[in-house]
Design an enzyme around this catalytic site. Structure first.
Site, PDB file in Angstrom:
ATOM      1  N   TYR A 164     -13.060  13.998   1.476  1.00 19.75           N
ATOM      2  CA  TYR A 164     -14.010  13.188   0.715  1.00 19.75           C
ATOM      3  C   TYR A 164     -15.369  13.899   0.586  1.00 19.75           C
ATOM      4  O   TYR A 164     -15.866  14.113  -0.502  1.00 19.75           O
ATOM      5  CB  TYR A 164     -14.247  11.844   1.420  1.00 19.75           C
ATOM      6  N   ASP A 220      -1.208  11.170   6.184  1.00 23.01           N
ATOM      7  CA  ASP A 220      -2.364  10.349   6.571  1.00 23.01           C
ATOM      8  C   ASP A 220      -3.329  11.126   7.462  1.00 23.01           C
ATOM      9  O   ASP A 220      -4.523  10.819   7.517  1.00 23.01           O
ATOM     10  CB  ASP A 220      -1.906   9.095   7.326  1.00 23.01           C
ATOM     11  N   GLN A 230       0.881  -1.172   0.000  1.00 23.79           N
ATOM     12  CA  GLN A 230       0.000   0.000   0.000  1.00 23.79           C
ATOM     13  C   GLN A 230       0.917   1.219   0.000  1.00 23.79           C
ATOM     14  O   GLN A 230       1.514   1.543   1.012  1.00 23.79           O
ATOM     15  CB  GLN A 230      -0.923  -0.028   1.219  1.00 23.79           C
ATOM     16  N   GLN A 288       0.183   4.569  -1.089  1.00 23.92           N
ATOM     17  CA  GLN A 288      -0.373   5.870  -0.724  1.00 23.92           C
ATOM     18  C   GLN A 288      -0.407   5.997   0.800  1.00 23.92           C
ATOM     19  O   GLN A 288      -0.744   5.013   1.467  1.00 23.92           O
ATOM     20  CB  GLN A 288      -1.799   6.030  -1.271  1.00 23.92           C
ATOM     21  N   GLU A 313      -6.843   2.668  -5.658  1.00 24.86           N
ATOM     22  CA  GLU A 313      -6.994   2.863  -7.093  1.00 24.86           C
ATOM     23  C   GLU A 313      -5.725   2.594  -7.891  1.00 24.86           C
ATOM     24  O   GLU A 313      -5.371   3.372  -8.776  1.00 24.86           O
ATOM     25  CB  GLU A 313      -7.481   4.292  -7.338  1.00 24.86           C
ATOM     26  N   GLY A 317     -10.655   0.069   2.079  1.00 21.97           N
ATOM     27  CA  GLY A 317     -11.737  -0.512   1.313  1.00 21.97           C
ATOM     28  C   GLY A 317     -11.221  -0.826  -0.083  1.00 21.97           C
ATOM     29  O   GLY A 317     -11.365  -1.930  -0.596  1.00 21.97           O
ATOM     30  N   GLY A 318     -10.608   0.178  -0.669  1.00 29.05           N
ATOM     31  CA  GLY A 318     -10.059  -0.011  -2.000  1.00 29.05           C
ATOM     32  C   GLY A 318      -8.901   0.928  -2.234  1.00 29.05           C
ATOM     33  O   GLY A 318      -8.746   1.926  -1.522  1.00 29.05           O
ATOM     34  N   HIS A 324     -11.360   7.078  -9.757  1.00 33.16           N
ATOM     35  CA  HIS A 324      -9.991   7.579  -9.598  1.00 33.16           C
ATOM     36  C   HIS A 324      -9.166   7.451 -10.888  1.00 33.16           C
ATOM     37  O   HIS A 324      -8.140   8.110 -11.033  1.00 33.16           O
ATOM     38  CB  HIS A 324      -9.260   6.811  -8.494  1.00 33.16           C
ATOM     39  N   GLU A 347      -9.861  13.096  -3.736  1.00 35.15           N
ATOM     40  CA  GLU A 347     -10.946  12.320  -3.128  1.00 35.15           C
ATOM     41  C   GLU A 347     -12.326  12.966  -3.262  1.00 35.15           C
ATOM     42  O   GLU A 347     -13.311  12.267  -3.500  1.00 35.15           O
ATOM     43  CB  GLU A 347     -10.631  12.012  -1.664  1.00 35.15           C
ATOM     44  N   PRO A 392      -5.789  -2.933   4.484  1.00 39.32           N
ATOM     45  CA  PRO A 392      -6.162  -1.871   5.426  1.00 39.32           C
ATOM     46  C   PRO A 392      -7.211  -0.886   4.925  1.00 39.32           C
ATOM     47  O   PRO A 392      -7.745  -0.105   5.714  1.00 39.32           O
ATOM     48  CB  PRO A 392      -4.833  -1.145   5.661  1.00 39.32           C
ATOM     49  N   HIS A 440     -16.081   4.023  -6.986  1.00 42.77           N
ATOM     50  CA  HIS A 440     -15.142   4.994  -6.425  1.00 42.77           C
ATOM     51  C   HIS A 440     -13.725   4.775  -6.975  1.00 42.77           C
ATOM     52  O   HIS A 440     -13.108   5.703  -7.508  1.00 42.77           O
ATOM     53  CB  HIS A 440     -15.151   4.902  -4.898  1.00 42.77           C
ATOM     54  N   GLU A 441     -13.239   3.558  -6.855  1.00 40.13           N
ATOM     55  CA  GLU A 441     -11.855   3.302  -7.306  1.00 40.13           C
ATOM     56  C   GLU A 441     -11.738   3.486  -8.823  1.00 40.13           C
ATOM     57  O   GLU A 441     -10.735   3.993  -9.320  1.00 40.13           O
ATOM     58  CB  GLU A 441     -11.382   1.909  -6.881  1.00 40.13           C
TER      59      GLU A 441
END
Ligand code: BES
Ligand code: ZN
Length: 626
Positions: free
Chosen positions: A405, A397, A161, A163, A293, A290-291, A321, A340, A288, A317-318
């Protein structure tokens, strides 16, 4: 004051774009002054990354070589890369005359958030750079799952991950969203597993365990991704398919079968899909988020596989992106709302086109509820409730909140409502086309939208207030959900008497249930929790969204019969969005604190380092150094 900042930033951004105007390359819109990267892209900037790496599941490390091609500007004497938790074994340089030799590199001071700058000397003759490196077992981007931690219990799994600023923990690279490059990779993995990246992907395993990847469109480092595991592939359409553990494939394919339609609806709205294929990888439950991109290959949590296609909004959503974020990218994490907020807006437009306005208004209503909770949580006057953030000196973060969002969403919706959908859509289509593969900051975006409105409209929208002031402006659009209104009536009718009629809820989808449960008072009297559970079996639900809110209400009400199921949920699922509210709720009482510590003792090993860090903080848990 804000006007001054706005004006100044406009001049700055104009100056930057003029300077590079003569050269049309993907480096044209390099962000000046990213507070979260050591790189100085205006001196030397990466243009292509070529990886040759091997995964070691025993030692939990990735080791190999990163070859870096770059553009040298002015008379730059060095190129600076971002690293964190990496061991740099050596650095070599290939000269333009093709001779190759070692160079002395220098590591800067260690920063606990940003990591360590890697300085590599360059001059006129430098062709390419080769960094020999390995990761450390605690690398923040990497999660190494033992076979027992996966669904099939037979094969290990690795997932990354990157991002926001974790790419630097598995690749030495210029790790800022404003810097784009193409990449290719050779990845060697155990021959029983397949490797997949945010690139052109294989569709089946080969015996050698060696896989080759190519990403020909330039991307920022936070979109670099790798996953290694026992994944099968199942096609959904010509250009779209799903990877998952073989025994889950059919179920995933059923759940995600509308994806091709979503791509077409998205293309109708804002232009052609720019990344050729769109595949989805369903990961083990410890993922960690939901999704994520990752271009060409969205990473997704298995908690969206509900069996009734009710949670595929996350795919919208993804997928969105692929335009907002991956094509037009926030130039620094201070402009995160451009990634977002835009994506939530686009996500709901896709869902409206797919399922109708009544459906999308449910999603919008949930967003507004989330936004109010976030405002309460952060405090209405907190600077972190501004759309344009100031994250300098902090981990980006911290900017990942419902402000980016959902306040972002409502700001864009207000502009849509003010301008009228037709004009707004025409603008957006052009916006995505003209800025494809470029970087965007808040000021440049505002400069583009402001001329669309009359002075009268501008004074109604209050752009300044939305973007630079904390809190939620009075003129926030108000969604209308008839379906939720119906659920509210149902709740009110039955709550007092505590007699619940399951017949009235036969056609309810996940969103209606979530809204219904959110609307229960906190605490809800125990006898009411018990009869709700008896009639609707919430404690036995396998739908993660329903479980998450039911367990939260159970904690607030002290409804203990739900706790065993909650313990299982918290041990199996590592999605931070679900973990955080539950742990935060538990620590409010002494008894709850003890329960949280007890659950976390076993659950922690199943979480990704990203979730571990967040929960560690809530529980003040101090892991032993590894
Ligand atoms: N890009 C984000 C996830 C992310 C953001 C990871 C910032 C690290 C730092 C992704 O697109 C996302 O928003 N995921 C949401 C999905 C939801 C809003 C539909 C999630 O994971 O919950
Ligand atoms: Zn997102």
């Amino acid at each position: 004051m804000n006007k001054i900042i706005l004006g100044f930033s406009l001049i700055l951004c104009l100056a930057v774009s003029c300077k590079n105007k003569t050269k049309e390359s993907h480096q044209e819109h390099i962000a000046a002054g990213d507070p979260h990267s050591f790189a100085k892209p205006n001196e030397a900037v990466i243009t292509h990354l070529s990886l040759d790496i091997e995964t070691d599941f025993e030692k939990k490390i990735i080791a190999g070589r990163a070859d870096i091609s770059f553009e040298r500007k002015k008379d730059a004497k060095e190129i600076i890369l971002d690293t964190k938790q990496l061991t740099i074994d050596s650095v070599q340089i290939t000269e333009k005359n093709r001779s190759r030799h070692k160079v002395n590199f220098k590591l800067g001071e260690k920063d606990s958030v940003l990591g360590t700058a890697l300085h590599i000397p360059i001059d006129d003759e430098t062709g390419q750079i080769h960094v020999y490196y390995k990761t450390s077992p605690g690398a923040e981007a990497l999660q190494w799952l033992t076979p027992e931690q996966t669904q099939d219990k037979k094969y290990p799994c690795l997932l990354t991950q990157s991002q926001a600023i974790n790419a630097r923990t598995w690749i030495p690279v210029q790790d800022g969203p404003g810097i784009r490059f193409t990449y290719d990779a050779k990845v060697k993995v155990p021959s029983t597993l397949i490797a997949l990246m945010s690139a052109e992907n294989p569709q089946r395993k080969n015996e050698t365990g060696i896989y080759h990847f190519k990403m020909k469109q330039p991307i920022p480092a936070y979109l670099l991704a790798l996953s290694v595991g026992n994944f099968g592939f199942s096609p959904i359409s010509e250009r779209c398919g799903v990877y998952a553990a073989p025994e889950m494939l059919e179920k995933c394919k059923y759940e995600l079968t509308e994806t091709e339609k979503m791509i077409q609806l998205a293309e109708n709205l804002y232009g052609k899909y720019a990344w050729d294929r769109y595949d989805i990888l369903i990961l083990p439950p410890s993922f960690p988020f939901g999704g994520m991109e990752n271009p060409r290959l969205t990473f997704a949590t298995p908690t969206i596989i509900a069996g009734d296609r009710s949670l595929v909004t996350l795919i919208a959503h993804e997928l969105a992106h692929s335009w907002s974020g991956n094509l037009v990218t926030n130039s620094t994490w201070n402009d995160f709302w451009l990634n977002e907020g835009f994506t939530v807006y686009f996500e709901y437009r896709i869902m409206e086109a797919l399922q109708g306005r009544d459906y999308s208004e449910m999603l919008v209503t949930l967003s507004l509820q989330d936004l109010h909770l976030a405002l309460k949580d952060l405090g209405e006057t907190s600077p972190d409730t501004r759309l344009k953030l100031d994250l300098k000196g902090r981990n980006p973060d911290e900017g990942v909140t419902d402000i980016a969002y959902n306040k972002g969403y409502f700001f864009l919706r207000l502009m849509e409502e003010t301008l009228g959908r037709e004009k707004w859509d025409t603008f957006l289509k052009t916006y995505f086309t003209e800025n494809a593969f470029k970087t965007m900051n808040t000021e440049a975006f505002l400069k583009k939208v402001t001329p669309l409105f009359s002075p009268e409209q501008l004074s109604k929208i209050k752009i300044e207030e939305w973007v630079y002031k904390p809190g939620l402006p009075q003129n926030c659009p108000k969604p209308q959900s008839v379906l939720f209104a119906m659920a509210d009536t149902f709740r009110q009718q039955h709550f007092e008497k505590n007699t619940w009629d399951a017949n009235g809820t036969k056609r309810w989808n996940t969103h209606i249930w979530v809204h219904f449960l959110r609307g229960l008072p906190s605490p809800t009297p125990l006898e009411k929790m018990a009869s709700l559970d008896k009639v609707f079996h919430f404690s036995q639900s396998q739908n993660a969204e329903i479980q998450a809110i039911w367990f939260e209400k159970s904690l607030q009400s002290g409804y203990e019969p739900a706790y065993p199921a909650m313990r299982v949920f918290l041990t199996e699922v590592g999605r931070r969005k679900f973990l955080m509210p539950l742990y935060k709720e538990m620590i409010k009482t002494e008894k709850g604190k003890a329960m949280a510590q007890d659950i976390y003792k076993t659950a922690r090993a199943n979480y990704h380092p990203i979730s571990q860090m967040s929960v560690d903080e809530v529980l003040r848990y101090h892991p032993l150094p590894n």
